[in-house]
Design a protein around this motif. Structure first.
Motif, PDB file in Angstrom:
ATOM      1  N   PRO A  52      -1.206 -10.271   3.100  1.00 36.15           N
ATOM      2  CA  PRO A  52      -0.024  -9.601   2.557  1.00 36.15           C
ATOM      3  C   PRO A  52       1.074 -10.620   2.241  1.00 36.15           C
ATOM      4  N   THR A  54       4.053 -12.669   2.635  1.00 37.17           N
ATOM      5  CA  THR A  54       4.736 -12.980   3.887  1.00 37.17           C
ATOM      6  C   THR A  54       5.891 -13.929   3.628  1.00 37.17           C
ATOM      7  N   ARG A  85       8.502  -2.276  -1.174  1.00 35.31           N
ATOM      8  CA  ARG A  85       7.142  -2.819  -1.005  1.00 35.31           C
ATOM      9  C   ARG A  85       6.778  -2.796   0.470  1.00 35.31           C
ATOM     10  N   ASP A  87       4.137  -3.218   1.978  1.00 32.87           N
ATOM     11  CA  ASP A  87       3.094  -4.164   2.381  1.00 32.87           C
ATOM     12  C   ASP A  87       3.643  -5.544   2.734  1.00 32.87           C
ATOM     13  N   ARG A  89       5.572  -8.662   4.661  1.00 32.18           N
ATOM     14  CA  ARG A  89       5.722  -9.086   6.049  1.00 32.18           C
ATOM     15  C   ARG A  89       6.838 -10.131   6.107  1.00 32.18           C
TER      16      ARG A  89
END
Length: 180
Positions: A52, A54, A85, A87, A89
């Protein structure tokens, strides 16, 4: 101690040395750049895995500007980005995170990792480094290290252009960034 009481001074950049030279005529001002091990960071970046998107911030949280930046990232920037978003991180790394910062963690989306023994590995896995620093001064060594990690300058320029395109094409995102 007043700088005028020293005959020799060290600055981190040429611009700082020139400023000090104008401000303190007669003083010898040397440039002592902070070394960044470009090869070490570039080697870690070569093995960036998929995963993902990050975003990483690194700092020592004894330093108030780093605490302020991490708090801003965890309480405002990350939640605004995650609303668009989910998703994404965010990893907030570095020694001495205060309890108030740890309480802002929302794993897996917002992680307050504390001290990370393999900083190069963390940066290599990151999509980008973020530094929402709004106070303090001086040379941001963390930015130099991250730039070294992204030694592929075309990739760096592409990521900056991608971010600018996202701001240009998404009024909601631009409004969120503008609020910050």
């Amino acid at each position: 101690l007043a700088p005028r009481s020293f005959r020799e001074l060290a600055a981190l950049t040429r611009e700082e040395a020139e400023f000090l030279g104008r401000w303190l005529p007669g003083a010898r001002v040397f440039v002592s750049s902070i070394p960044v091990d470009v090869e070490r960071f570039a080697a870690a970046a070569a093995s960036r895995p998929d995963g993902p998107p990050t975003f990483v911030f690194v700092g020592n949280y004894v330093h108030p500007p780093n605490r302020e930046a991490a708090r801003l990232l965890a309480s405002r920037v990350a939640p605004a980005a995650l609303a668009l978003r989910p998703d994404l991180r965010f990893v907030i790394a570095g020694p001495n995170p205060p309890d108030e910062l740890r309480e802002l963690a929302r794993p897996p989306a917002i992680e307050v990792a504390g001290f990370v023994p393999d900083l190069e590995g963390l940066l290599a896995r990151a999509t980008a480094f973020v530094a929402p620093i709004v106070s303090g001064g001086g040379l941001r060594v963390k930015l130099l290290e991250c730039y070294a990690e992204m030694q592929d300058q075309n990739k760096f320029r592409d990521q900056v252009a991608m971010f600018q395109d996202a701001l240009d094409n998404d009024p909601q995102l631009a409004k969120q960034v503008d609020k910050l």
